[in-house]
Design a protein around this motif. Structure first.
Motif, short mmCIF file in Angstrom:
data_model
loop_
_atom_site.label_atom_id
_atom_site.label_comp_id
_atom_site.label_asym_id
_atom_site.label_seq_id
_atom_site.Cartn_x
_atom_site.Cartn_y
_atom_site.Cartn_z
N LEU A 1 46.47 43.93 32.28
CA LEU A 1 45.54 43.13 31.48
C LEU A 1 44.24 42.90 32.23
CD1 LEU A 1 47.98 40.47 29.97
CD2 LEU A 1 46.90 42.36 28.76
N TYR A 2 44.32 42.60 33.53
CA TYR A 2 43.12 42.44 34.34
C TYR A 2 42.28 43.72 34.33
CZ TYR A 2 45.26 38.25 36.44
OH TYR A 2 45.83 37.02 36.68
N SER A 3 42.97 44.86 34.50
CA SER A 3 42.27 46.15 34.58
C SER A 3 41.58 46.50 33.27
CB SER A 3 43.27 47.26 34.95
OG SER A 3 43.86 47.01 36.19
N GLU A 4 42.17 46.11 32.16
CA GLU A 4 41.59 46.43 30.85
C GLU A 4 40.36 45.58 30.55
OE1 GLU A 4 44.73 45.86 28.10
OE2 GLU A 4 45.89 47.59 28.80
N LYS B 1 45.56 36.27 26.19
CA LYS B 1 46.87 36.83 26.48
C LYS B 1 47.38 36.38 27.85
CE LYS B 1 45.76 40.96 23.77
NZ LYS B 1 45.52 42.44 23.81
N ILE B 2 46.47 36.38 28.82
CA ILE B 2 46.83 35.94 30.17
C ILE B 2 47.22 34.47 30.16
CG2 ILE B 2 45.95 35.57 32.52
CD1 ILE B 2 44.12 38.04 32.01
N PHE C 1 47.26 31.31 41.15
CA PHE C 1 45.89 31.53 41.61
C PHE C 1 45.85 32.45 42.82
CE2 PHE C 1 46.29 27.14 39.90
CZ PHE C 1 45.82 27.45 38.64
N PHE C 2 46.87 32.40 43.65
CA PHE C 2 46.97 33.35 44.75
C PHE C 2 47.09 34.77 44.18
CE2 PHE C 2 49.52 36.00 47.57
CZ PHE C 2 48.82 35.89 48.76
N ASN C 3 47.86 34.92 43.12
CA ASN C 3 48.04 36.22 42.47
C ASN C 3 46.70 36.75 41.96
OD1 ASN C 3 50.11 38.22 41.41
ND2 ASN C 3 49.09 37.67 39.52
N ASN C 4 45.90 35.86 41.42
CA ASN C 4 44.57 36.27 40.94
C ASN C 4 43.68 36.73 42.08
OD1 ASN C 4 45.29 35.59 38.33
ND2 ASN C 4 44.36 33.56 38.42
N LEU C 5 43.68 35.98 43.18
CA LEU C 5 42.86 36.34 44.33
C LEU C 5 43.35 37.64 44.96
CD1 LEU C 5 42.50 32.83 45.99
CD2 LEU C 5 40.71 34.12 44.82
N LEU C 6 44.66 37.86 44.93
CA LEU C 6 45.22 39.10 45.47
C LEU C 6 44.74 40.30 44.67
CD1 LEU C 6 47.24 39.91 47.72
CD2 LEU C 6 49.02 39.94 45.97
N TYR C 7 44.72 40.17 43.36
CA TYR C 7 44.24 41.27 42.52
C TYR C 7 42.77 41.57 42.78
CZ TYR C 7 42.58 43.87 38.53
OH TYR C 7 41.98 44.82 37.74
N SER C 8 41.98 40.53 42.98
CA SER C 8 40.55 40.73 43.18
C SER C 8 40.21 41.20 44.59
CB SER C 8 39.78 39.43 42.89
OG SER C 8 40.16 38.42 43.81
N LEU D 1 37.25 35.61 39.79
CA LEU D 1 37.66 36.42 38.63
C LEU D 1 36.99 35.96 37.34
CD1 LEU D 1 41.49 37.22 38.88
CD2 LEU D 1 39.55 38.68 39.36
N HIS D 2 36.38 34.79 37.36
CA HIS D 2 35.75 34.24 36.15
C HIS D 2 36.75 34.20 35.01
CE1 HIS D 2 31.99 34.64 38.35
NE2 HIS D 2 32.25 35.92 38.54
N LEU D 3 37.97 33.78 35.33
CA LEU D 3 39.04 33.72 34.34
C LEU D 3 39.08 32.31 33.77
CD1 LEU D 3 41.46 35.12 33.00
CD2 LEU D 3 42.84 34.42 34.98
#
Length: 483
Positions: A282-285, A293-294, A351-358, A414-416
């Motif tokens: 979802l992040y990649s899209e 959705k997130i 939030f750690f998961n979000n930072l890991l992705y970025s 991530l500006h989520l």
């Protein structure tokens, strides 16, 4: 993964990941029967050593697999080379680390953990091996999870868990080897799992060794080591302070408390393992178009964690119906506030998961170092004054502060636009309900069992109301997404 239904995949990955802690929970009556509260304290302390080596083993290169899988998935040959070199590096570096760690751990056990019940040869050496092998196995498991290979992922988990359970029953209940037998059982099961990986991954391990792949993995993973250590400090670092300021009986009591309430962490980890590949898709899209959705996924995740925490409070208030050993029953009074620690930790994982992705490993590293200093400072302040309550308050305060900081960084990087209503307001209301019922329990102990059941029912009703529309939305979302 053959199944195109993401619901099925998520559930299977989550259940399989939750399988080992669930089996350990089933073995808890064996531990309580054959281990004294002091021996449980020794086990808790030695387990913290294993956990530390799981965190630092292989320089945490397994974390790079999750991130770079999605970058290389369109180039299968490159992905195989990256995975093979990462797995090989983890294995070889851990062999070296095992040898180099023996002397420091020997000195720590001898001069820091001064209790004569703790032995280096029968406890320290197996503890190091358990942690390092587990870190290498995580490379394989990370790859299988991201590749949606449910069969190989499940086989590894099931074989290791079943062998560990059977060996523990044999060595503890039959031969009465105590803590040493338990550690030998865990080490043997880790060796079995690693052997299966070496056999099944022979081809990728024989691929040419190329430094650029290892360098790429280390560039990502090395900055994450401080964040791994902060995770260890939150979960295990308090054992050393309790052993220093208190005694093994208090450590055993605290260790049992953590074993019970850390089931929340095990559930949240299992769920995060299950949903992580789909969140990254979802992040990649595109984050903006997939924000709703997130939000739905995170809302469902948090509701599951809170309801499960409420269930653990019910269990904690009724331990006298489950456990006859009065030494272990003393943990009841700590369960409710202890549950809050791990609910806060579940928030932090989002939030750690979000930072890991970025790939913001620098920010994660800086935040982790600050958190370590803060947590250790709280231990020095609170433990001598309040004993176990001091540990609980220190961890709770640290988790709340770390969660707030990681929320801010996640929003910035991530500006989520996460829903404050779903992720803050509603969970806070549920936690206030839990707290109100526990206050009533403290004032009316004779009605503890009824009040504990009512708090679970109340929180369950709120959760069902919050998720009444989400169930349909999430299922439809998962059905539309195709592997």
């Amino acid at each position: 993964m053959k199944s195109k239904n993401i619901v099925t995949g998520t559930i299977i990955f989550s259940v399989i990941t939750f399988f080992p802690p669930a089996v350990n929970l089933l073995l808890m009556p064996i531990y309580i029967k054959y281990l004294s509260i002091q021996e449980y304290g020794v086990l808790s302390l030695i387990t913290s050593i294993s956990a530390f080596f799981t965190v630092v083993g292989g320089m945490r290169v397994s974390t790079a697999i999750t991130s770079y899988y999605y970058e290389l998935q369109q180039e299968p040959a490159e992905l195989q080379m990256f995975y093979g070199n990462t797995l090989k590096f983890s294995l070889l570096s851990n062999l070296v680390l095992y040898v180099l760690s023996c002397l420091p751990i020997y000195l720590i056990i001898k001069y820091v953990f001064e209790d004569p019940a703790i032995h280096f040869a029968s406890m320290g050496l197996p503890a190091i091996g358990i942690g390092l092998i587990s870190s290498t196995r995580s490379c394989y498991l990370m790859y299988c999870k991201n590749d949606r290979d449910i069969r190989r992922y499940s086989i590894q988990y099931i074989v290791v868990t079943v062998s560990m359970a059977l060996l523990q029953l044999l060595l503890i209940a039959v031969f009465h080897y105590g803590v040493e037998g338990l550690l030998i059982a865990r080490l043997s099961s880790e060796v079995i799992g690693l052997s299966l990986i070496l056999i099944s991954e022979k081809k990728v391990l024989l691929l040419p060794f190329k430094k650029e792949y290892v360098r790429k993995a280390l560039k990502f993973s090395l900055p994450l080591i401080p964040s791994g250590i902060i995770g260890w400090v939150y979960t295990f670092g308090d054992r050393a302070f309790i052993e220093t300021y208190l005694d093994l009986s208090m450590l055993g009591l605290y260790g049992f408390l953590v074993t019970l309430i850390s089931l929340i962490t095990m559930l949240s980890d299992a769920m995060m393992h299950g949903i992580q590949p789909y969140l990254y898709n979802l992040y990649s899209e595109g984050i903006e178009k997939n924000t709703s959705k997130i939000n739905e996924i995170y809302k469902s995740y948090l509701q599951a964690v809170i309801v499960f925490g409420s269930l653990l409070v019910l269990i904690g208030n009724n331990l006298d119906l489950i456990i006859s050993n009065t030494d272990y029953q003393q943990v009841s009074k700590y369960v409710a506030i202890g549950v809050m620690i791990f609910i806060a930790e579940a928030y932090y994982k989002i939030f750690f998961n979000n930072l890991l992705y970025s790939k913001n490993t620098r920010w994660i590293s800086m935040m982790s170092i600050a958190s370590v200093v803060m947590t250790v400072s709280f231990y020095f302040i609170f433990i001598p004054l309040f004993q176990i309550w001091g540990v609980i308050f220190a961890n709770l305060l640290s988790n709340i502060i770390s969660t707030a900081v990681s929320w801010i960084l996640s929003q910035k990087k991530l500006h989520l636009s996460l829903s404050r209503k779903d992720l803050i307001v509603v969970p806070l209301v549920e936690l206030l309900i839990l707290g109100a019922f526990q206050l009533c329990v403290a004032l009316q102990e004779d009605h503890m069992k009824l009040l504990s059941l009512l708090q679970l029912a109340a929180i369950g009703c709120v959760s069902l109301f919050v998720l009444r529309k989400s169930f349909v939305k999430v299922i439809e979302l998962y059905k539309k997404m195709i592997y």
